[in-house]
Design a protein around this motif. Structure first.
Motif, PDB file in Angstrom:
ATOM      1  N   GLY A 624      -6.532   2.201  -2.990  1.00 29.96           N
ATOM      2  CA  GLY A 624      -6.300   0.770  -2.987  1.00 29.96           C
ATOM      3  C   GLY A 624      -4.844   0.410  -3.214  1.00 29.96           C
ATOM      4  O   GLY A 624      -4.317  -0.530  -2.601  1.00 29.96           O
ATOM      5  N   GLU A 625      -4.169   1.142  -4.100  1.00 36.28           N
ATOM      6  CA  GLU A 625      -2.754   0.876  -4.355  1.00 36.28           C
ATOM      7  C   GLU A 625      -1.925   1.045  -3.083  1.00 36.28           C
ATOM      8  O   GLU A 625      -1.037   0.236  -2.792  1.00 36.28           O
ATOM      9  N   ILE A 626      -2.220   2.075  -2.318  1.00 34.24           N
ATOM     10  CA  ILE A 626      -1.472   2.350  -1.079  1.00 34.24           C
ATOM     11  C   ILE A 626      -1.811   1.302  -0.020  1.00 34.24           C
ATOM     12  O   ILE A 626      -0.922   0.759   0.656  1.00 34.24           O
ATOM     13  N   TRP A 627      -3.074   1.022   0.125  1.00 39.15           N
ATOM     14  CA  TRP A 627      -3.541   0.036   1.117  1.00 39.15           C
ATOM     15  C   TRP A 627      -2.903  -1.333   0.849  1.00 39.15           C
ATOM     16  O   TRP A 627      -2.362  -1.985   1.753  1.00 39.15           O
ATOM     17  N   HIS A 628      -2.953  -1.763  -0.408  1.00 35.36           N
ATOM     18  CA  HIS A 628      -2.377  -3.057  -0.785  1.00 35.36           C
ATOM     19  C   HIS A 628      -0.864  -3.054  -0.591  1.00 35.36           C
ATOM     20  O   HIS A 628      -0.285  -4.063  -0.147  1.00 35.36           O
ATOM     21  N   PHE A 629      -0.212  -1.940  -0.899  1.00 32.70           N
ATOM     22  CA  PHE A 629       1.235  -1.828  -0.733  1.00 32.70           C
ATOM     23  C   PHE A 629       1.635  -2.117   0.708  1.00 32.70           C
ATOM     24  O   PHE A 629       2.558  -2.900   0.964  1.00 32.70           O
ATOM     25  N   PHE A 630       0.960  -1.506   1.650  1.00 34.35           N
ATOM     26  CA  PHE A 630       1.314  -1.702   3.054  1.00 34.35           C
ATOM     27  C   PHE A 630       0.930  -3.098   3.551  1.00 34.35           C
ATOM     28  O   PHE A 630       1.762  -3.809   4.131  1.00 34.35           O
ATOM     29  N   GLU A 631      -0.306  -3.502   3.314  1.00 40.48           N
ATOM     30  CA  GLU A 631      -0.785  -4.746   3.927  1.00 40.48           C
ATOM     31  C   GLU A 631      -0.303  -6.011   3.231  1.00 40.48           C
ATOM     32  O   GLU A 631       0.029  -6.995   3.899  1.00 40.48           O
ATOM     33  N   GLN A 632      -0.246  -6.005   1.902  1.00 46.39           N
ATOM     34  CA  GLN A 632       0.044  -7.228   1.174  1.00 46.39           C
ATOM     35  C   GLN A 632       1.456  -7.274   0.598  1.00 46.39           C
ATOM     36  O   GLN A 632       1.935  -8.356   0.266  1.00 46.39           O
ATOM     37  N   GLN A 633       2.108  -6.131   0.476  1.00 45.94           N
ATOM     38  CA  GLN A 633       3.429  -6.121  -0.145  1.00 45.94           C
ATOM     39  C   GLN A 633       4.554  -5.985   0.873  1.00 45.94           C
ATOM     40  O   GLN A 633       5.468  -6.817   0.902  1.00 45.94           O
ATOM     41  N   ILE A 634       4.507  -4.962   1.735  1.00 51.77           N
ATOM     42  CA  ILE A 634       5.577  -4.841   2.731  1.00 51.77           C
ATOM     43  C   ILE A 634       5.110  -5.279   4.112  1.00 51.77           C
ATOM     44  O   ILE A 634       5.897  -5.267   5.056  1.00 51.77           O
ATOM     45  N   HIS A 635       3.822  -5.657   4.236  1.00 50.08           N
ATOM     46  CA  HIS A 635       3.286  -6.222   5.482  1.00 50.08           C
ATOM     47  C   HIS A 635       3.550  -5.298   6.676  1.00 50.08           C
ATOM     48  O   HIS A 635       4.062  -5.706   7.715  1.00 50.08           O
ATOM     49  N   TYR A 636       3.151  -4.051   6.476  1.00 46.74           N
ATOM     50  CA  TYR A 636       3.343  -3.035   7.515  1.00 46.74           C
ATOM     51  C   TYR A 636       1.981  -2.474   7.895  1.00 46.74           C
ATOM     52  O   TYR A 636       1.151  -2.205   7.025  1.00 46.74           O
ATOM     53  N   PRO A 637       1.715  -2.280   9.193  1.00 48.10           N
ATOM     54  CA  PRO A 637       0.376  -1.810   9.595  1.00 48.10           C
ATOM     55  C   PRO A 637       0.095  -0.398   9.106  1.00 48.10           C
ATOM     56  O   PRO A 637       0.968   0.469   9.113  1.00 48.10           O
ATOM     57  N   VAL A 638      -1.139  -0.195   8.654  1.00 49.66           N
ATOM     58  CA  VAL A 638      -1.558   1.108   8.160  1.00 49.66           C
ATOM     59  C   VAL A 638      -2.988   1.348   8.635  1.00 49.66           C
ATOM     60  O   VAL A 638      -3.766   0.401   8.797  1.00 49.66           O
ATOM     61  N   THR A 639      -3.319   2.604   8.881  1.00 50.47           N
ATOM     62  CA  THR A 639      -4.658   2.966   9.346  1.00 50.47           C
ATOM     63  C   THR A 639      -5.340   3.822   8.288  1.00 50.47           C
ATOM     64  O   THR A 639      -4.801   4.862   7.891  1.00 50.47           O
ATOM     65  N   LEU A 640      -6.502   3.387   7.829  1.00 55.02           N
ATOM     66  CA  LEU A 640      -7.304   4.168   6.895  1.00 55.02           C
ATOM     67  C   LEU A 640      -8.320   4.986   7.685  1.00 55.02           C
ATOM     68  O   LEU A 640      -8.988   4.453   8.576  1.00 55.02           O
ATOM     69  N   VAL A 641      -8.427   6.265   7.375  1.00 52.49           N
ATOM     70  CA  VAL A 641      -9.372   7.122   8.079  1.00 52.49           C
ATOM     71  C   VAL A 641     -10.257   7.833   7.067  1.00 52.49           C
ATOM     72  O   VAL A 641      -9.823   8.181   5.966  1.00 52.49           O
ATOM     73  N   ASN A 642     -11.492   8.042   7.445  1.00 51.72           N
ATOM     74  CA  ASN A 642     -12.427   8.790   6.611  1.00 51.72           C
ATOM     75  C   ASN A 642     -12.082  10.264   6.659  1.00 51.72           C
ATOM     76  O   ASN A 642     -11.782  10.812   7.723  1.00 51.72           O
ATOM     77  N   GLY A 643     -12.119  10.911   5.503  1.00 53.48           N
ATOM     78  CA  GLY A 643     -11.786  12.316   5.454  1.00 53.48           C
ATOM     79  C   GLY A 643     -12.657  13.174   6.362  1.00 53.48           C
ATOM     80  O   GLY A 643     -12.198  14.200   6.873  1.00 53.48           O
TER      81      GLY A 643
END
Length: 841
Positions: A624-643
């Motif tokens: 969650g920390e990483i996801w929020h960092f990209f989307e809500q803090q630096i507003h950079y696209p990120v892709t989450l993938v299932n292991g």
């Protein structure tokens, strides 16, 4: 369209009740059972049902209630509260609020009348502790029941604010899952499907943050919006309702040690009063409970402690149950079946125990609350009367810290005049000479929120007991990387009026130079890369005429940006101004000293396709920390993938893979490690964080190793000397729940750009990693890196001369080993640029 039988029954029940109500003229509140169409506790109501009930009650009792929508969640669900009081008090509710804030000095002017006590009850900050929202419905109904004498007595001299669900997104995630899995009748068998909540669980909000650790830092939307309303009311009492493991009983105050030393005698006394009020009811019903264990009053970012440091009586209530309990659960240890109805009854009981305790002690509580804030403004506690934040720190950290102070309601200004004095450096804890200028931020301790100010800034909180529930140090000087000082002198201040950055858009320079000193510079880089602006960076410091530019400076030249034409400068200036980043125009690419802009040490920074490993092997909080960092803090696209989908990834499309903390041994088997290494060799970058490092220790071609230690038996405790009763206390000797260390950095490495030669890290475990022999040791702990916080005696040596941050080349690609968590809970501002360097450089 067919109407479901449940909906038909619910609608008929409401219609019948309202018809009878109209004819009878009786102000009997609509019960939860009548509204829902099923008995409360026989199933979990959806979030929209809970909110609809609140709205129905507010419509039924307009003279005794006021509903407030104070915000929305990330997923768009409403954040609601309802204020309940007697008709008389509610008729001048706004006057009560205004007079209350005047009485404690948060609004100017003198109060014109005494105000009633204000209680705030918060339910469901953890979504899968789902009993709370059901308990809210019963509490609201009973408060407005005209036949309930206890409620009538409470509302005579008490205003009650109820928040039915602090975490609607997490609550709905849990309820949707459970209601889909439950059968016609609840199955109490512990191994039944309905008692096996899947990853990530409903505990967290949308971005998988624990909202109960976010009260002080307010990194999340829900916290920011809720506490804006809280500061408008400043309740005298705040109760936070939770659930714990199903094998336990029920916890209510008095709280466990450690108590923070600034908790007042009355706040401590009221803890005991709560214990007496609640135990009386629990004893009467024969219910099991415990007090003074586990749940302390120390770390300032909980739903009990943050209100305490704002002068309130803050408390936590914990009911056995949580996500695995469902509607009914057979407990082998207790030999009973724990039901949702029982859990509701317990929370309703402590809700009314809290309100009764406040009502019976309303006058003293109100007077003590006023004294708390008056004493804070006139006789502040602690060693310092003034706090100074030097403006020489990067502007971004100053801006971020100001935003934190604003959210807390802490007043600050500029010094009325420049001055030279002595002060304690809140990072080194040493006395130094301090020159205070009008550009600095000065915070007087003589203000109503003085104790909260002192607690947030204190570098080394006094710990009365090492058995703590959470981190033991948190000072903003470390978290924000600012030069902060505590002064004994009382300093006069004037209004703080920061200079607003307005970059020039005139001319047509050769290049624009962007300093790399703050998180805001990282945000600007993100915006430029997404706007297809070509950005380069200097890997070494350089000088043009008399101005020096540090390594890491971003360089945007006309060359390479021809597609933007004359619009380049407007785009750059607009985005830099919005982020308050000062940029400099250069008329030449020829430097006075260093590497010219076309040299090999000035390299391009490219937009990266970033993928983050999600799924059951990843820690939800770390992800969650990483996801929020990209989307809500630096507003950079990120892709989450299932292991589980690693094998199917199109590796050629991916530039950066981030592996959050977690146990990934099952995913990175020999086959997937081979695929991963092949991708790295072709130019991929993998960032491996915290506990995820263990999945790569000793693996072929990965340089990470455990640190070798020499045997040291001086303090060995032989088995027959250990006492069984001390096992918990012995256990903490192997822990550090959260302490600050000074990480030594290699300032020449790109991951360190924007920092000096060190970085303050919040250490939460024993890394015990050896230095890399094949790669670069970028950050490490030396022999004397410890700063503040509790560190267990058995691991203190392991936190010396150990790797924190390192990189390893593999073919054309790179592996980054990151034992530290620079994004901790979204509030460790000082680490955000470091993480950005790891991703983009």
């Amino acid at each position: 369209m067919r109407t479901s039988p449940v909906l038909m029954a619910k609608s008929l029940a409401i219609f019948t009740f309202l018809v009878l109500l109209a004819f009878s003229g009786v102000s009997q509140s609509l019960s939860p059972d009548q509204f829902l169409g099923y008995p409360l506790g026989s199933r979990f109501p959806y979030h929209h049902d809970v909110i609809s009930y609140l709205e129905k009650i507010a419509a039924q009792f307009p003279e005794q209630t006021r509903k407030i929508q104070y915000g929305t969640t990330y997923e768009g669900r409403p954040l609601m509260a309802i204020v309940v009081g007697s008709s008389e008090n509610m008729s001048y509710l706004e006057d009560i609020r205004i007079n209350h804030l005047k009485s404690i000095g948060l609004l100017e002017g003198s109060p014109t009348t005494k105000t009633p006590a204000i209680a705030w009850l918060s339910y469901n900050v953890h979504g899968n502790e789902a009993v709370s929202s059901s308990a809210f419905m019963k509490v609201l109904s009973d408060l407005l029941d005209t036949k309930n004498n206890r409620s009538k007595e409470i509302l005579k001299n008490t205003i009650v604010i109820l928040d039915p669900c602090l975490n609607p997104d997490g609550y709905e995630r849990y309820v949707q899952w459970y209601n889909q899995r439950a059968g016609i009748k609840p199955n109490p068998t512990p191994y039944a499907w309905e008692h096996r909540e899947p990853w990530p669980g409903g505990r967290y909000n949308h971005y998988l943050f624990d909202l109960n650790r976010d009260w002080a830092w307010q990194s999340q939307k829900e916290s920011q919006e809720r506490l804006l309303l809280y500061n408008q009311w400043m309740p005298h009492v705040h109760a936070d309702f939770h659930e714990m493991g199903a094998g336990s009983s029920y916890y209510f105050p008095p709280a466990a040690k450690p108590f923070h030393k600034d908790i007042t005698p009355w706040q401590r006394e009221f803890n005991d009063i709560l214990g007496k009020y609640n135990s009386r009811e629990f004893d009467k019903n024969g219910w099991l409970y415990f007090t003074r264990f586990s749940f302390d009053l120390f770390y300032p970012s909980y739903g009990d402690t943050w209100p305490v440091y704002n002068g309130a009586i803050g408390m936590t209530y914990e009911q056995a149950g949580s996500g695995n309990a469902g509607i009914a659960l057979k407990r082998e240890t207790e030999g009973d079946t724990l039901t949702l109805k029982d859990r509701i009854a317990h929370h309703v009981t402590t809700s009314f125990g809290t309100l009764s305790a406040l009502s019976d002690h309303a006058e003293k509580t109100v007077n003590e609350f006023i004294s708390y804030h008056q004493n804070a403004a006139q006789k502040p506690t602690g060693d310092f009367n003034t706090y100074v934040i030097k403006s020489e720190a990067n502007g971004g950290s100053i801006l971020a810290l100001r935003e934190l102070l604003d959210r807390q309601g802490i007043r600050y200004g500029s010094p009325a005049k420049n001055m030279d004095t002595k002060g304690i450096n809140l990072s080194t804890l040493q006395e130094e000479s301090v020159s205070v200028s009008k550009e600095d931020i000065v915070i007087s301790a003589f203000q109503p929120k003085s104790r909260l100010l002192k607690i947030l800034f204190e570098p080394d909180p006094e710990l009365e007991d090492s058995l703590t529930y959470d981190i033991t140090t948190w000072a903003v000087s470390f978290a924000y990387g600012v030069n902060a000082y505590g002064l004994k002198a009382k300093t006069e201040t004037i209004d703080y009026k920061p200079d607003s950055v307005r970059n020039s858009a005139s001319g047509n320079p050769y290049a624009y130079l962007i300093p790399w000193k703050s998180y805001e510079s990282l945000q600007l880089l993100s915006a430029l890369l997404q706007a297809n602006v070509s950005v380069r960076t200097a890997n070494h410091a350089f000088r043009i005429d008399n101005q020096t530019f540090d390594a890491g400076t971003l360089i945007v030249t006309r060359k390479g940006n021809e597609i933007h034409g004359n619009g380049l400068k407007d785009l750059l200036v607009r985005k830099a101004d919005s982020l308050q980043v000062k940029i400099k125009a250069s008329e030449t690419g020829f430097v006075t000293e260093g590497m010219d802009f076309g040299g090999h040490a000035v390299v391009p920074l490219k937009a990266r396709k970033v993928v983050v490993l999600a799924g059951k092997t990843s820690s939800p909080l770390a992800l969650g920390e990483i996801w929020h960092f990209f989307e809500q803090q630096i507003h950079y696209p990120v892709t989450l993938v299932n292991g589980d989908d690693l094998e199917q990834l199109p590796w050629h499309e991916i530039d950066v893979l981030i592996v959050p903390s977690g146990n990934h041994h099952s995913i990175f088997n020999d086959k997937e490690l081979t695929n991963l290494k092949s991708w790295i060799r072709t130019g991929g970058k993998v960032i491996i964080m915290e506990n995820a490092l263990t999945s790569f220790l000793g693996k072929s071609e990965f340089s990470l190793i455990k640190k070798e230690t020499r045997p040291d038996n001086k303090n060995e405790v032989i088995p027959d000397q250990k006492q069984y009763g001390n096992q918990m206390r012995d256990g903490v000797s192997n822990e550090t729940p959260g302490s600050v260390f000074r990480v030594q950095l290699d300032p020449s490495h790109p991951i360190s750009f924007g920092y000096n030669e060190h970085y303050y890290s919040l250490v939460k475990g024993s890394y015990h990693l050896g230095y890399l022999s094949d790669g670069w040791n970028v950050g490490w702990l030396g022999k004397d890196s410890y700063k503040t916080g509790f560190v267990g005696s058995k691991i203190s040596e392991q936190l010396k001369e150990t790797l924190i941050l390192g990189t390893q080349k593999m073919g054309k690609g790179e592996i980054i080993y990151m034992a530290d968590d620079p994004l901790f809970r979204g509030f460790w501002y000082h680490g955000k640029l470091l993480f950005g360097n790891a991703v983009f450089r």
